[in-house]
Motif scaffolding. Structure first.
Motif, PDB file in Angstrom:
ATOM      1  N   UNK A 449     -53.061 -29.880  31.566  1.00 27.71           N
ATOM      2  CA  UNK A 449     -51.704 -29.622  31.057  1.00 27.71           C
ATOM      3  C   UNK A 449     -51.360 -30.549  29.903  1.00 27.71           C
ATOM      4  N   UNK A 450     -51.850 -31.788  29.948  1.00 33.53           N
ATOM      5  CA  UNK A 450     -51.591 -32.721  28.856  1.00 33.53           C
ATOM      6  C   UNK A 450     -52.256 -32.269  27.566  1.00 33.53           C
ATOM      7  N   UNK A 451     -53.495 -31.813  27.651  1.00 33.40           N
ATOM      8  CA  UNK A 451     -54.204 -31.364  26.449  1.00 33.40           C
ATOM      9  C   UNK A 451     -53.569 -30.108  25.850  1.00 33.40           C
ATOM     10  N   UNK A 452     -52.987 -29.255  26.685  1.00 36.56           N
ATOM     11  CA  UNK A 452     -52.310 -28.063  26.168  1.00 36.56           C
ATOM     12  C   UNK A 452     -50.943 -28.401  25.582  1.00 36.56           C
ATOM     13  N   UNK A 453     -50.241 -29.353  26.175  1.00 42.02           N
ATOM     14  CA  UNK A 453     -48.912 -29.695  25.693  1.00 42.02           C
ATOM     15  C   UNK A 453     -48.942 -30.522  24.419  1.00 42.02           C
ATOM     16  N   UNK A 454     -49.999 -31.293  24.183  1.00 44.49           N
ATOM     17  CA  UNK A 454     -50.111 -32.154  23.003  1.00 44.49           C
ATOM     18  C   UNK A 454     -51.369 -31.775  22.228  1.00 44.49           C
ATOM     19  N   UNK A 455     -51.274 -30.787  21.346  1.00 43.24           N
ATOM     20  CA  UNK A 455     -52.475 -30.385  20.594  1.00 43.24           C
ATOM     21  C   UNK A 455     -52.955 -31.436  19.605  1.00 43.24           C
ATOM     22  N   UNK A 456     -52.133 -32.428  19.291  1.00 46.89           N
ATOM     23  CA  UNK A 456     -52.542 -33.458  18.338  1.00 46.89           C
ATOM     24  C   UNK A 456     -53.198 -34.659  18.998  1.00 46.89           C
ATOM     25  N   UNK A 457     -53.303 -34.655  20.318  1.00 52.47           N
ATOM     26  CA  UNK A 457     -53.899 -35.793  21.010  1.00 52.47           C
ATOM     27  C   UNK A 457     -55.416 -35.699  20.934  1.00 52.47           C
ATOM     28  N   UNK A 458     -56.073 -36.821  20.783  1.00 55.39           N
ATOM     29  CA  UNK A 458     -57.526 -36.839  20.696  1.00 55.39           C
ATOM     30  C   UNK A 458     -58.134 -36.752  22.083  1.00 55.39           C
ATOM     31  N   UNK A 459     -59.258 -36.084  22.178  1.00 51.52           N
ATOM     32  CA  UNK A 459     -60.000 -35.969  23.427  1.00 51.52           C
ATOM     33  C   UNK A 459     -61.428 -36.416  23.133  1.00 51.52           C
ATOM     34  N   UNK A 460     -61.765 -37.661  23.406  1.00 52.97           N
ATOM     35  CA  UNK A 460     -63.124 -38.131  23.110  1.00 52.97           C
ATOM     36  C   UNK A 460     -64.141 -37.488  24.036  1.00 52.97           C
ATOM     37  N   UNK A 461     -65.396 -37.638  23.665  1.00 54.41           N
ATOM     38  CA  UNK A 461     -66.472 -37.034  24.451  1.00 54.41           C
ATOM     39  C   UNK A 461     -66.589 -37.663  25.831  1.00 54.41           C
ATOM     40  N   UNK A 462     -66.163 -38.934  25.961  1.00 55.23           N
ATOM     41  CA  UNK A 462     -66.224 -39.569  27.281  1.00 55.23           C
ATOM     42  C   UNK A 462     -65.301 -38.872  28.275  1.00 55.23           C
ATOM     43  N   UNK A 463     -64.182 -38.336  27.795  1.00 54.82           N
ATOM     44  CA  UNK A 463     -63.280 -37.598  28.679  1.00 54.82           C
ATOM     45  C   UNK A 463     -63.940 -36.311  29.156  1.00 54.82           C
ATOM     46  N   UNK A 464     -64.590 -35.608  28.247  1.00 51.91           N
ATOM     47  CA  UNK A 464     -65.286 -34.381  28.640  1.00 51.91           C
ATOM     48  C   UNK A 464     -66.408 -34.679  29.629  1.00 51.91           C
TER      49      UNK A 464
END
Length: 554
Positions: A449-464
């Protein structure tokens, strides 16, 4: 007459001369005006016409600047400022959070031992009891599996749960009336029955089978209430949750959950002796732990690991100086500012057990009674001892404090309160598995839900990577529910989900909105963009004028 005629003659002669002179001066003044205009135009020199090669050269210069900006500057800026967002399996993450990816079902094996019954009789009794359990089953997460015991003797030791897949053994013995009781030290349920209550071959229902099913359900009632409470307080949608426990039971379970520690594979136990004077200066704590607590720690081995250290502190001043401690004094008795309490070692949570030797006693109040100890939620326990007659505290004097610490440790770990200890530890394994499973699933849903609500937030590969590991171990935990293997996978899944959700580089982007980016780029875009656009506009204007002149000459 001659003279007058001469005078008139002179007059007529002079007037035309004056007129001619006036005309001449007028003509002279008018002839001087165009001469002055021509001189002014000659003083203002017009620029020479631009050569075609100069216009072409200026076009190349303006074009080169725009080429660098469009095909070199913008790609570099876009590459260096683009926020990297690793691809996350959002649908699968929301599936775990909504309880659609896993339907937690705990198989509980129950052995039926009836040496006085024939094989056909016991098989028919087990079948009817299974139907009775299925009919009254209002908690689908429990699947009671009845098996006929083939062993001649039932192991009545504390190692039964660890050495066997059997959670509970039901021993049926003939008697006058139907009665049941649960052993206090072994997971054995004793049930007596009258010989005429056994259903005959081919029977579909039986009062004794219904009574047996009721006793089995009551044996796991506390576990069912705890699991229902965990599901009811989770982030799972209401339509996916089972019915929660009654309000009074839920209130009691809420206090127990608040008191217990968060699950960890390893805990650090610190035993501290604090004295108000110079004596006693030593205690036989090692032998007391080995004798009175070590058996319980060994039984907890499949669920938790423990490290132990001890310390002695003389002239320790408590936080409360009164001799009779009231309920309000207990919260401030521990002098954390001066007492050297060991912190967490190696990242493992610390459980503090304190023995204080002094003149303090606990007042007789309804909540504490005449007890000399009290439990501090999520922290540890304290025990008050009167000053001994010697400089050394023997292990016999430490028996009651260590036994009290053992009971408090089980409470801090969230162990159920009813039933024999092996059965309580088996229940603890399943309860912790559900808790970790729900926590990991909730963290994955929050991250999605956080990644959908904030499209400008970075998601590093460690999170994936953390999400992938968490979902992998969640699947293994869901496939091995009920044992220590499933508990270990649930623990890893919860740790990976928490690590992915609280990634430092991702959390920092939450406090950098788009307005900050605009404020950073505006001072740079003004000085750089204005000359570029003005030069482009002038070049476009010159190009239009050149085309217009060319059209006129044509």
């Amino acid at each position: 007459m001659s003279s007058s005629s001469e005078n008139r003659h002179d007059g007529t002669v002079h007037q035309p001369e004056l007129a001619a002179s006036a005309v001449s001066s007028t003509s002279t003044s008018t002839s001087n005006t165009p001469t002055n205009n021509t001189s002014n135009l000659s003083m203002r020199k017009l620029p020479p016409p631009e050569k075609p090669e100069d216009i072409q050269k200026r076009s190349f210069i303006v074009g080169s600047f725009w080429f660098v900006v469009l095909f070199l500057g913008l790609p570099i800026w876009w590459k260096t400022t683009t926020i990297y967002r690793a691809e996350l399996p959002l649908n699968q993450m929301m599936g775990w959070a909504d309880g659609k990816a896993c339907d937690p079902v705990f198989p509980i094996r129950i052995d039926i031992d009836a040496p006085a019954l024939q094989d056909e009789e016991i098989q028919n009794l087990v079948q009817i009891t299974k139907r009775a359990l299925d009919t009254t089953n209002d908690f689908p997460s429990h699947r009671l599996e009845l098996e006929i015991s083939r062993s001649a003797n039932i192991i009545q030791t504390n190692d039964l749960v660890r050495d066997s897949n059997t959670t509970l053994t039901v021993r049926l013995t003939p008697g006058d009336i139907a009665a049941s009781f649960l052993h206090s030290h072994a997971p054995v349920l004793e049930i007596t029955y009258s010989p005429n209550s056994i259903p005959p071959s081919g029977a579909v229902t039986s009062d004794f089978a219904t009574y047996l099913a009721t006793q089995l359900r009551e044996a796991f009632a506390e576990e069912r209430d705890v699991m229902s409470y965990l599901f009811a307080t989770s982030s799972m949608p209401s339509e996916r949750r089972p019915q929660g426990p009654p309000q009074d039971v839920a209130s009691s379970l809420s206090k127990r959950m608040t008191r217990s520690l968060k699950y960890s594979r390893t805990y650090h136990l610190t035993f501290s002796l604090f004295t108000s004077g110079p004596v006693p200066s030593s205690w036989d704590i090692d032998s007391a732990i080995d004798e009175y607590m070590r058996p319980i720690l060994d039984m907890l081995g499949p669920i938790h690991n423990f490290t132990i250290d001890t310390q002695v502190q003389l002239y320790a001043t408590p936080g409360v100086q009164s001799q009779v401690l009231s309920k309000e004094d207990l919260s401030s008795f521990i002098n954390a500012a001066e007492w050297p309490l060991s912190p967490s070692i190696g990242g493992a949570p610390t459980v503090n057990f304190i023995v204080f030797i002094g003149n303090q006693t606990i007042g007789s109040v309804p909540e504490t009674g005449a007890s000399q100890s009290w439990l501090m939620p999520q922290w540890g326990s304290a025990y008050l001892l009167p000053p001994p007659s010697t400089n050394h505290v023997p292990s016999e004097l430490l028996k009651q404090p260590v036994l009290t610490f053992t009971s408090h440790l089980l409470s801090l770990l969230g162990t159920p309160q009813s039933g024999p200890l092996p059965m309580r530890l088996s229940t603890l394994t399943r309860i912790r598995s559900v808790d970790l499973l729900l926590r990991a699933s909730s963290s994955l849903g929050s991250l999605a839900r956080l990644s959908l609500a904030l499209p400008s937030i970075s998601i590093p590969s460690s999170v994936a990577d953390g999400v992938a590991k968490s979902m992998y171990h969640l699947q293994l935990a869901c496939s091995n529910l009920g044992g220590t293997v499933g508990l270990e996978h649930a623990r890893i899944a919860e740790a990976e989900a928490e690590r992915a959700f609280f990634e430092k580089s991702m959390v920092g982007q939450l406090y950098f909105p788009d307005e900050h980016k605009v404020a950073v780029y505006l001072p740079l875009l003004g000085p750089v963009g204005v000359p570029l656009f003005i030069g482009l506009l002038n070049q476009v204007k010159a190009w239009k004028n050149a085309r217009r002149e060319k059209a006129k000459t044509a």
